[in-house]
Design an enzyme around this catalytic site. Sequence first.
Site, PDB file in Angstrom:
ATOM      1  CG  HIS A 171      11.657   0.546   8.979  1.00  0.00           C
ATOM      2  ND1 HIS A 171      11.749  -0.629   8.151  1.00  0.00           N
ATOM      3  CD2 HIS A 171      10.566   0.885   8.692  1.00  0.00           C
ATOM      4  CE1 HIS A 171      10.811  -0.453   7.499  1.00  0.00           C
ATOM      5  NE2 HIS A 171      10.037   0.612   7.720  1.00  0.00           N
ATOM      6  CE1 TYR A 217      17.390   4.033   2.377  1.00  0.00           C
ATOM      7  CE2 TYR A 217      15.581   3.268   3.530  1.00  0.00           C
ATOM      8  CZ  TYR A 217      16.118   3.607   2.299  1.00  0.00           C
ATOM      9  OH  TYR A 217      15.615   2.865   1.071  1.00  0.00           O
ATOM     10  CE1 TYR A 218      11.522   3.185   5.358  1.00  0.00           C
ATOM     11  CE2 TYR A 218      13.472   2.412   6.548  1.00  0.00           C
ATOM     12  CZ  TYR A 218      12.319   2.252   5.702  1.00  0.00           C
ATOM     13  OH  TYR A 218      12.182   1.100   4.906  1.00  0.00           O
ATOM     14  CD  GLN A 219      14.980  13.370  10.045  1.00  0.00           C
ATOM     15  OE1 GLN A 219      15.299  12.482  11.080  1.00  0.00           O
ATOM     16  NE2 GLN A 219      15.238  14.762  10.216  1.00  0.00           N
ATOM     17  NE  ARG A 220      15.919   8.269   1.746  1.00  0.00           N
ATOM     18  CZ  ARG A 220      14.985   7.420   0.971  1.00  0.00           C
ATOM     19  NH1 ARG A 220      14.578   7.738   0.248  1.00  0.00           N
ATOM     20  NH2 ARG A 220      14.738   6.237   1.805  1.00  0.00           N
ATOM     21  CG  HIS A 265       4.201   2.201   5.332  1.00  0.00           C
ATOM     22  ND1 HIS A 265       3.772   0.912   4.919  1.00  0.00           N
ATOM     23  CD2 HIS A 265       5.385   2.563   5.292  1.00  0.00           C
ATOM     24  CE1 HIS A 265       5.118   0.328   4.880  1.00  0.00           C
ATOM     25  NE2 HIS A 265       6.092   1.029   4.836  1.00  0.00           N
ATOM     26  CD  GLU A 317      56.388   1.383  -7.835  1.00  0.00           C
ATOM     27  OE1 GLU A 317      57.581   1.118  -7.405  1.00  0.00           O
ATOM     28  OE2 GLU A 317      55.763   1.014  -8.802  1.00  0.00           O
ATOM     29  CG  ASP A 360      24.738   0.448  11.261  1.00  0.00           C
ATOM     30  OD1 ASP A 360      23.929  -0.182  10.583  1.00  0.00           O
ATOM     31  OD2 ASP A 360      24.510   1.024  12.507  1.00  0.00           O
ATOM     32  CB  VAL A 397      -0.923   0.066   1.179  1.00  0.00           C
ATOM     33  CG1 VAL A 397      -0.219   0.172   2.463  1.00  0.00           C
ATOM     34  CG2 VAL A 397      -2.272   1.007   1.038  1.00  0.00           C
ATOM     35  CG  HIS A 408      24.242  -2.965  14.737  1.00  0.00           C
ATOM     36  ND1 HIS A 408      23.366  -4.090  15.008  1.00  0.00           N
ATOM     37  CD2 HIS A 408      23.610  -2.292  13.985  1.00  0.00           C
ATOM     38  CE1 HIS A 408      22.515  -4.122  13.908  1.00  0.00           C
ATOM     39  NE2 HIS A 408      22.549  -2.838  13.520  1.00  0.00           N
TER      40      HIS A 408
END
Length: 719
Positions: free
Chosen positions: A394, A238-241, A183, A645, A414, A128, A445
């Site tokens: 998450h 990540y989910y804030q974005r 969601h 080198e 991480d 959904v 972790h």
Amino acid sequence: MASPSAATEYGLSSQSGQVAADSEPQSSDAPLFVNEVERAKKFLATMMDAGVVAPVPKDPGGGYTHEQHKLNYKAIYEGGQLYRITGEQKYADYVRDILLAYAELYPTLGEHPARKNSQGSGRIFWQVLNDAMWLVDSIQGYEAIRGSLSVTDRTNIDDNVFRKAAAFLSTGSAETFSKIHNHATWATAGVGMTGYVLDDKELVDIALLGLDKSGKTGFLRQSELLFSPDGYYTEGPYYQRFALKPFVVFAGAIEKNDPARKIFEHRDGILLKALRTTIQLTYDGYFFPFNDAIKDKSLQTDELYHGVAIAYSKTRDPGLLSIAQWQGRTVLTDDGKLVADDLAAGKARPFPFKSLLLSDGPEGDQGAVAILRQVDSVSGQALVAKNSSQGMGHGHFDKLSWQYYDNGNEIVTDYGAARFLNIEAKEGGRYLPENESWAKQSIAHNTLVVDEKSHFDGDEKLADTIAPKQLNFSDVEGAQISSAVIEGAYPGTSFTRTLALLDSDGLSEPLVIDVVRVRSTKPNQYDLPLHYQGHIMRVGFDTESNITARPVLGADNGYQHIWVDAVGKPLGQNGFVTTLLDDRFYTYRFVPQRGAETILAEIGANDPKFNLRREPIVIQRVKGAQNTTFVSMLESHGRYDGAAEQTVGSDSQIKSLNHESIDGADVVFVETLDGKKIALAISYDTDPGKKHSVKFGSQILNWTGFAARIDLPAGKAKR
């Protein structure tokens, strides 16, 4: 957002979707906006050449029908914006034709054939959430062309596409719509914007206040519960974005249609604060990969193109222009045009990346994320202490974990999520089974693991009720320190972690000091893993290597995925591992504890479908101890130039690392090869003004507050 004829109590614009004959279409000579328009024109040309394609949904993420419907809602959005900008009828016609195809298709759809039982099924997509994303973009494109349609076409699309989609996402998906979760943010945003376009007050009200209009759920409540007062989003960067786009785009629609609500001032301007916080949660543009994060996500993403443009239009913050410049993209809106124009006018200033403490939880009392930075955010140092709450479904079991960035790389890592997003061959692009068996587990972790069990014994509901407590934070240059404690992750056991980013005379780069103090009511096995990038150059202690066959470290809780490469028992000052990553060397040094062993290992055991990345780990293990303290240090040093080198400073510049517990305080002593000495003293007293003094040999160490860096004279740190 409104129909051309609408004139309601919302104060809706009467010009939506209509390019007036006597008005100039939106235009700009600014390269960023011109390039965005050209990019959209090329995309629409390709789509229009292919005609209208709206297949019956059948595939999961990454499959043909899934990807085609994603292309369609992008075409609806961009086609609508191009019509508004250029006035060219062909764009309005193409958007109309796509939506007419959906008007035939949508009423025939039931549950998606590739649905997953654990998640709400979509109609167009397997879940959904994707249907809500389709609606958020499509309603914006439709708004732009709606006024150009015949009454028949408009009524058909209104009733058979958007009203049905809004009904499905709200009353038809009540459980998802009523969540406090990303969601639901997408669903409420799509339904609410549809309400504004169709002049449907009911849809707007349930989007803002929830299905029962009590305000206990809905968009406004989500903005109050999902963000901390500092703008940190509970599910992680990540989910804030990901959630930022529906938050700011719907907020823009609310401000346009109901300015009296002052949505961008709601909760002390939380949405604009969240945008800035989202940017702070990056290194070299890439998000810190907390929780279920895909590690290749950066500020170069659609959500942040919208977020930066909308935030700049509200604040005129010149630092946001530098972010847009780094992104190289903007959006086809008035806000995007403003960003492009002001960037072209030379108004950009560097975004102020800095050390800061971000509280977690709606009241700011559910732990925190500490970011300690030095130099710049591209090649300098960033130490990140994740002392935050679980982060709901998450979230990972990683209390007091940490990461470290230097020289443009993630050094202490991480894992993020075990998922190949939208790759059909990998479980239809969904989260892999290994996300549960490995990525969420504590051993995956950089945190303490007791008796080979994950924090809270892997119980998400329990984990959501207990958060760490941030004890101390200091961003003093040369002595940046963060400390936090967690009680309840293990019955009868608590642990406190202090992380410090310290300068030392004679060293070109700062040192990271890590002190983990464990207190328990009974003896346990303690594991302290360090996940890292790089190739091992030198191991300071003798090891027994598994050359012909590698054993597996354990049977469950992530341990079943770890190959054991070698085991050793460091003593004295030989507890270190030196690695090389790109052109820089790193030495991870630790104070060996009596009877302890160190395990050199790699991820990848019990992975028959090759779902896990092969990454190295160093694990310090202490058995049979009740109370213990792990003391470790990470040092950056030297340079390797493969082309020339040439190697400089490949060995550690540290002579010794020692630890003493004195009168309830922990003191860490560091001595460099050239005789420079510093100490990190930790009192564990949260009174910032209290003075402390301990005697060590003939020396008295004095400091104020929870913890401090102390410079020691040469020759004074010996008993």
